[in-house]
Design a protein around this motif. Structure first.
Motif, PDB file in Angstrom:
ATOM      1  N   LEU A 175      -5.066 -24.552   8.124  1.00 27.94           N
ATOM      2  CA  LEU A 175      -4.428 -23.502   8.919  1.00 27.94           C
ATOM      3  C   LEU A 175      -2.986 -23.406   8.443  1.00 27.94           C
ATOM      4  CD1 LEU A 175      -5.756 -24.490  12.465  1.00 27.94           C
ATOM      5  CD2 LEU A 175      -6.886 -23.160  10.683  1.00 27.94           C
ATOM      6  N   ASP A 176      -2.644 -22.270   7.862  1.00 30.02           N
ATOM      7  CA  ASP A 176      -1.331 -22.095   7.248  1.00 30.02           C
ATOM      8  C   ASP A 176      -0.560 -21.007   7.984  1.00 30.02           C
ATOM      9  OD1 ASP A 176       0.758 -22.409   5.488  1.00 30.02           O
ATOM     10  OD2 ASP A 176      -0.285 -21.587   3.754  1.00 30.02           O
ATOM     11  N   HIS A 177       0.736 -21.002   7.803  1.00 28.55           N
ATOM     12  CA  HIS A 177       1.649 -20.006   8.377  1.00 28.55           C
ATOM     13  C   HIS A 177       1.695 -20.076   9.905  1.00 28.55           C
ATOM     14  CE1 HIS A 177       1.875 -18.445   4.361  1.00 28.55           C
ATOM     15  NE2 HIS A 177       0.571 -18.254   4.346  1.00 28.55           N
ATOM     16  N   ILE A 178       1.516 -21.269  10.457  1.00 28.99           N
ATOM     17  CA  ILE A 178       1.639 -21.447  11.898  1.00 28.99           C
ATOM     18  C   ILE A 178       3.121 -21.396  12.249  1.00 28.99           C
ATOM     19  CG2 ILE A 178       1.241 -23.027  13.828  1.00 28.99           C
ATOM     20  CD1 ILE A 178      -1.009 -24.301  12.099  1.00 28.99           C
ATOM     21  N   GLU A 179       3.466 -20.683  13.304  1.00 33.66           N
ATOM     22  CA  GLU A 179       4.854 -20.640  13.750  1.00 33.66           C
ATOM     23  C   GLU A 179       5.335 -22.072  13.985  1.00 33.66           C
ATOM     24  OE1 GLU A 179       7.330 -19.246  17.697  1.00 33.66           O
ATOM     25  OE2 GLU A 179       5.493 -18.171  17.200  1.00 33.66           O
TER      26      GLU A 179
ATOM     27  N   GLY B  29       9.080 -19.816   2.434  1.00 36.33           N
ATOM     28  CA  GLY B  29       9.886 -18.742   1.861  1.00 36.33           C
ATOM     29  C   GLY B  29       9.923 -17.512   2.749  1.00 36.33           C
ATOM     30  N   LYS B  30       8.848 -17.286   3.510  1.00 33.41           N
ATOM     31  CA  LYS B  30       8.756 -16.110   4.380  1.00 33.41           C
ATOM     32  C   LYS B  30       9.526 -16.270   5.682  1.00 33.41           C
ATOM     33  CE  LYS B  30       4.354 -13.757   3.916  1.00 33.41           C
ATOM     34  NZ  LYS B  30       2.983 -13.745   4.434  1.00 33.41           N
ATOM     35  N   THR B  31       9.289 -17.400   6.363  1.00 38.26           N
ATOM     36  CA  THR B  31       9.814 -17.555   7.725  1.00 38.26           C
ATOM     37  C   THR B  31      10.870 -18.643   7.869  1.00 38.26           C
ATOM     38  OG1 THR B  31       8.020 -19.083   8.266  1.00 38.26           O
ATOM     39  CG2 THR B  31       7.638 -16.756   8.745  1.00 38.26           C
ATOM     40  N   GLY B  32      11.166 -19.359   6.819  1.00 40.22           N
ATOM     41  CA  GLY B  32      12.131 -20.453   6.898  1.00 40.22           C
ATOM     42  C   GLY B  32      11.438 -21.768   7.176  1.00 40.22           C
ATOM     43  N   ARG B  33      10.680 -21.836   8.286  1.00 37.58           N
ATOM     44  CA  ARG B  33       9.931 -23.034   8.669  1.00 37.58           C
ATOM     45  C   ARG B  33       8.557 -22.620   9.180  1.00 37.58           C
ATOM     46  NH1 ARG B  33      12.323 -27.336   6.709  1.00 37.58           N
ATOM     47  NH2 ARG B  33      14.517 -27.471   7.156  1.00 37.58           N
TER      48      ARG B  33
END
Length: 144
Positions: free
Chosen positions: A12-16, A45-49
């Motif tokens: 599961l990737d890109h979890i806030e 790179g997209k959201t910082g963390r």
């Protein structure tokens, strides 16, 4: 930090950032006998963390619950150490037993065996309404 790759399972990737433990609880991952790795606050790179979860088993997960918690998650299905399918989450049109109606006059208050069903009524504002009493649930202001 070195976390082994998954040979067969889910990533599961890109979890806030900070939401992985909520997902862990809602999906009942604590009941699994397989390895579950949670990476919190990874650089993005997209959201910082972001958070990442690796599950070393092919399990059925509630995609509606996952999309409700964070519609930006990508579910990577892994087989033979390679991504064989990617699923992009989005806000589900209907959720059942993920959130609870807090209206004391709702039928779910007096009939606790009834499922708590909410339907998406405004996708832009991320508003859900109880199927039984029309109580509004604002996803942006509340967490599960």
């Amino acid at each position: 930090m070195n976390i082994d790759g998954v040979q067969r399972g889910l990533v599961l990737d890109h979890i806030e950032a900070g939401r992985s433990m909520e997902i862990y609880q809602v999906l009942g991952l604590d009941k699994l006998d397989c390895c579950v790795a949670i990476i919190k606050n990874a650089r993005s790179g997209k959201t910082g963390r972001k958070d990442i979860m690796k599950i070393e088993d092919r399990i059925d997960i509630d995609l509606d619950a996952l999309g409700f918690i964070d519609p930006n998650i990508t579910v990577n299905i892994i087989d033979g150490g390679r991504v064989v399918e990617k699923k992009q989450m989005r806000l589900p049109h209907r959720v059942t037993n993920i959130i609870r109606c807090n209206n004391p006059r709702c039928i779910t208050s007096v009939e606790p065996e009834l499922p708590h069903v909410f339907e998406l009524t405004d996708e832009q504002k991320e508003l859900y309404r109880c199927k039984y009493c029309d109580q509004v649930y604002d996803r942006k202001r509340h967490h599960i």
